[in-house]
Each structure stands twice: as structure tokens, then as C-alpha cells.
Scaffold this active site. Structure first.
Site, PDB file in Angstrom:
ATOM      1  N   CYS A  51       0.862  -1.192   0.000  1.00  0.00           N
ATOM      2  CA  CYS A  51       0.000   0.000   0.000  1.00  0.00           C
ATOM      3  C   CYS A  51       0.900   1.245   0.000  1.00  0.00           C
ATOM      4  O   CYS A  51       1.705   1.428   0.924  1.00  0.00           O
ATOM      5  CB  CYS A  51      -0.909  -0.007   1.222  1.00  0.00           C
ATOM      6  SG  CYS A  51      -1.799  -1.577   1.400  1.00  0.00           S
ATOM      7  N   CYS A  54       1.489   3.518   3.140  1.00  0.00           N
ATOM      8  CA  CYS A  54       1.613   2.910   4.467  1.00  0.00           C
ATOM      9  C   CYS A  54       3.049   2.712   4.951  1.00  0.00           C
ATOM     10  O   CYS A  54       3.836   2.012   4.306  1.00  0.00           O
ATOM     11  CB  CYS A  54       0.880   1.569   4.475  1.00  0.00           C
ATOM     12  SG  CYS A  54       0.918   0.817   6.112  1.00  0.00           S
ATOM     13  N   CYS A 123     -13.445  -3.338  17.601  1.00  0.00           N
ATOM     14  CA  CYS A 123     -13.296  -3.419  16.151  1.00  0.00           C
ATOM     15  C   CYS A 123     -11.900  -3.969  15.879  1.00  0.00           C
ATOM     16  O   CYS A 123     -10.974  -3.689  16.637  1.00  0.00           O
ATOM     17  CB  CYS A 123     -13.448  -2.022  15.551  1.00  0.00           C
ATOM     18  SG  CYS A 123     -13.214  -1.965  13.766  1.00  0.00           S
ATOM     19  N   ARG A 255     -16.422   8.808  10.152  1.00  0.00           N
ATOM     20  CA  ARG A 255     -15.268   8.988  11.035  1.00  0.00           C
ATOM     21  C   ARG A 255     -14.257   9.970  10.479  1.00  0.00           C
ATOM     22  O   ARG A 255     -13.808   9.813   9.354  1.00  0.00           O
ATOM     23  CB  ARG A 255     -14.515   7.670  11.217  1.00  0.00           C
ATOM     24  CG  ARG A 255     -15.358   6.484  11.093  1.00  0.00           C
ATOM     25  CD  ARG A 255     -14.591   5.241  11.433  1.00  0.00           C
ATOM     26  NE  ARG A 255     -15.324   4.627  12.488  1.00  0.00           N
ATOM     27  CZ  ARG A 255     -14.818   3.975  13.499  1.00  0.00           C
ATOM     28  NH1 ARG A 255     -13.526   3.852  13.606  1.00  0.00           N
ATOM     29  NH2 ARG A 255     -15.574   3.444  14.402  1.00  0.00           N
TER      30      ARG A 255
HETATM   31  S1  SF4 Z   1      -0.448  -2.726   7.205  1.00  0.00           S
HETATM   32 FE1  SF4 Z   1      -0.126  -1.146   5.645  1.00  0.00          FE
HETATM   33  S2  SF4 Z   1       0.857  -2.247   3.935  1.00  0.00           S
HETATM   34 FE2  SF4 Z   1      -0.104  -3.787   5.272  1.00  0.00          FE
HETATM   35  S3  SF4 Z   1      -2.143  -4.127   4.393  1.00  0.00           S
HETATM   36 FE3  SF4 Z   1      -2.362  -2.600   6.027  1.00  0.00          FE
HETATM   37  S4  SF4 Z   1      -2.219  -0.639   4.948  1.00  0.00           S
HETATM   38 FE4  SF4 Z   1      -1.369  -2.188   3.535  1.00  0.00          FE
END
Ligand code: SF4
Length: 317
Positions: A51, A54, A123, A255
């Protein structure tokens, strides 16, 4: 609802849009109640996914403080602290691609049981999961499962290549099948178009049932991630997104999530006016700083808001 109908709402003059969203909010919910949720990163970093936003993806050098799955009593202590600070919901996040049937998952089930015993909404956000795993979580007392769509179907592969939009939707279906409430939203500021924002809302609002909870995040650009140089979104873009979400999903909890730290009190007030009715509080929002409980309580006092109690997902009419 069609994409065009959502686009027509999204593109209204901003003051008209806020006014309508505030009206919908007042007619559908107890607008003076804002829920406080606390996020606990039960396992941080080392994730195999890619991602682009992230810092927890193992492939990016972000200097994040990686830690293995926490112990149950550590999580319970944090949950108690959050409850004392006014939180009625705990979101436990693990940086996993997917849930595996192993001892770590058994430990998460114990955490869910223990925090549920504190009479807080629990959650989890643990990545993809099967219907059977969702049922186990439900049986342990889980209230909600978070699995964000992040962006539109069309833009998804620009942000994540290690799984598909269809994978995402399948997990959401598994969550529904287990009779858990659904928390799913996205992030703006990823470099997406307005059409992508509308596209994401289109998918969320056309799920068989509206998610009970929709997080609207503003990207917090983290050094070391592919999106490190993204410009911060303006408050007006956030308000427009929140207001549109409120109008098309009147009873959903909207949210105000990542990116809140960069907002002033008047900016947050605009978001509440536009229909946001949950904030994440506590010192950390997964891995990025977040306003402290005390600052939030002062804000509630100034704005005449009160923290919403747990298990009030059915809005008051
Ligand atoms: S921790 Fe980060 S890299 Fe892993 S699935 Fe979740 S958002 Fe994506």
C-alpha cells in the site's frame, strides 16, 4: 444511487453542501454526540503488502518502530486507559496481509474477549479474512471489522498491487455474513481524481447494506513511502467528502480519521457540522501522532459535544 447522482451532490456549492449535510445529520442522528474511538496497533510493521501510503509495509524504509503481536494484558491496559479518557470503542490493528489460523489469531480472539468484557465496542483490522475467521471473531465478541476500500476501483492498482478490489469486497462480504458491523472507507490525497473519490463513495453506498461506519482519512504523507511527496489535502476537500458521505449514507457513522492532527479546532468543527460523528483519539493513530484525549475533551466542551456511549449504532431519531 448512481455515480452521477453522487457527483451532483459532491459538486454542489460548498455552503449548500454543508447546509444539506448538517440538515440530514440532524434529521437522522443525535448530532451532538460524537463517538471517541481509540486505535491500538497490536502488531506494527513488517507487512508484506505494498500500500503506497503505508509506513508499515516491510518494503519501505520508514524507520517505523516494528513490534510483534502484543500480549493480551498489554492491550487490556491500553483499552482501560482509553475508556477512562472517554473512548467507547477500541480498534485493534495488526499489519497483516490476511488472518492466518495460528496462535497469533488465537491471541487476537482472547484480546477481543477481554476488551469486550470492558463493555467497549471492539473493532479489528487484520487484513483479509475468511467467513469462518469472521464467525470466530464474532463469537469472541467482536462488534465491527474494519477493511477500507481506500480509493476507487479504477484507481486501486495505482495504490496497491498485492491484492485486488475484488479481494477487498470479498472480505467485506465475509464480515457481513458473520453478522459483524462493517467499517470501510478510504483516504483522500493519494493523487486520485475527484471522480475516484466519487467512485469510492459509489461502491460503499451500493454495498448490499451501507457500512455502519465510514472513515474518511486525509493522507498523512510519510517519508520513505512512495507517496511521501504528496501535497496535503485542503480542509475544503475533507469537508466536501464528509458532507457527501453524510448525505448519501444518512445513518452511517462518519469517522474523522487520519489527518485530524493537522486540523485546527474550527476546521474540525466544520467537519462535525458536515456530519462527522466519530473521532479517533489517543496519543497515536496507528503510527502517526494524534491529538491527546485532553485536547479533545476541551474541544467537546467548546463545541457542546458529548462522547457517544458504546453500542448505540442505531442512531437516535
Ligand atoms: S499494514 Fe499497511 S501495507 Fe499492510 S495491508 Fe495494512 S495498509 Fe497495507
Amino acid at each position: 444511487m448512481t455515480k452521477q447522482e453522487i457527483a451532483d451532490i459532491y459538486h454542489r456549492p460548498l455552503l449548500d453542501l454543508i447546509y444539506e449535510a448538517a440538515t440530514v445529520h440532524r434529521n437522522s442522528n443525535n448530532y451532538s454526540e460524537v463517538q471517541i474511538s481509540s486505535l491500538v496497533s497490536i502488531k506494527t510493521g513488517g507487512c508484506s503488502e505494498d500500500c503506497a501510503y503505508c509506513p508499515q509495509a516491510a518494503r519501505y524504509q520508514t524507520g517505523i518502530n516494528v513490534h510483534a503481536l502484543m500480549q493480551v494484558d498489554e492491550v487490556v491496559e491500553l483499552a482501560k486507559k482509553a475508556k477512562n479518557g472517554g473512548a467507547s470503542r477500541i480498534c485493534m490493528g495488526a499489519a497483516w496481509r490476511e488472518v492466518r489460523n495460528n496462535r497469533d489469531f488465537d491471541r487476537v480472539l482472547e484480546m477481543v474477549k477481554a476488551v469486550n468484557d470492558l463493555e467497549m465496542e471492539v473493532c479489528c483490522t487484520l487484513g483479509m479474512l475468511t467467513r469462518e475467521q469472521a464467525i470466530k471473531l464474532k463469537q469472541a465478541g467482536l462488534y465491527a471489522y474494519n477493511h477500507n476500500l481506500d480509493t476507487s476501483e479504477e484507481n486501486y492498482s495505482n495504490i496497491i498491487s498485492t491484492r485486488t478490489y475484488a479481494d477487498r469486497l470479498k472480505t467485506l462480504q465475509n464480515v457481513r455474513d458473520a453478522n459483524l458491523t462493517v467499517c470501510s472507507g478510504g483516504i483522500i490525497g493519494l493523487g486520485e481524481t475527484e471522480e475516484d473519490r466519487i467512485g469510492m463513495l459509489y461502491t460503499l453506498c451500493n454495498l448490499p447494506q451501507h457500512p455502519e461506519s465510514v472513515p474518511i482519512n486525509a493522507l498523512v504523507a510519510i517519508k520513505g513511502t512512495p507517496l511521501e511527496n504528496q501535497q496535503r489535502v485542503s480542509i475544503w476537500e475533507m469537508v466536501r467528502m464528509i458532507a457527501t458521505t453524510r448525505i448519501i449514507m444518512p445513518r452511517t457513522v462518519v469517522r474523522l480519521s487520519a489527518g485530524r492532527l493537522e486540523m485546527s479546532l474550527p476546521e474540525q468543527a466544520l467537519c462535525f457540522m458536515a456530519g462527522a460523528n466519530l473521532i479517533f483519539a489517543g496519543d497515536k493513530l496507528l503510527t502517526t501522532p494524534n491529538p491527546s484525549f485532553n485536547d479533545d475533551m476541551q474541544m467537546f466542551d467548546i463545541l457542546g459535544l458529548k462522547p457517544r456511549k458504546a453500542f448505540k449504532n442505531e442512531p437516535i431519531l
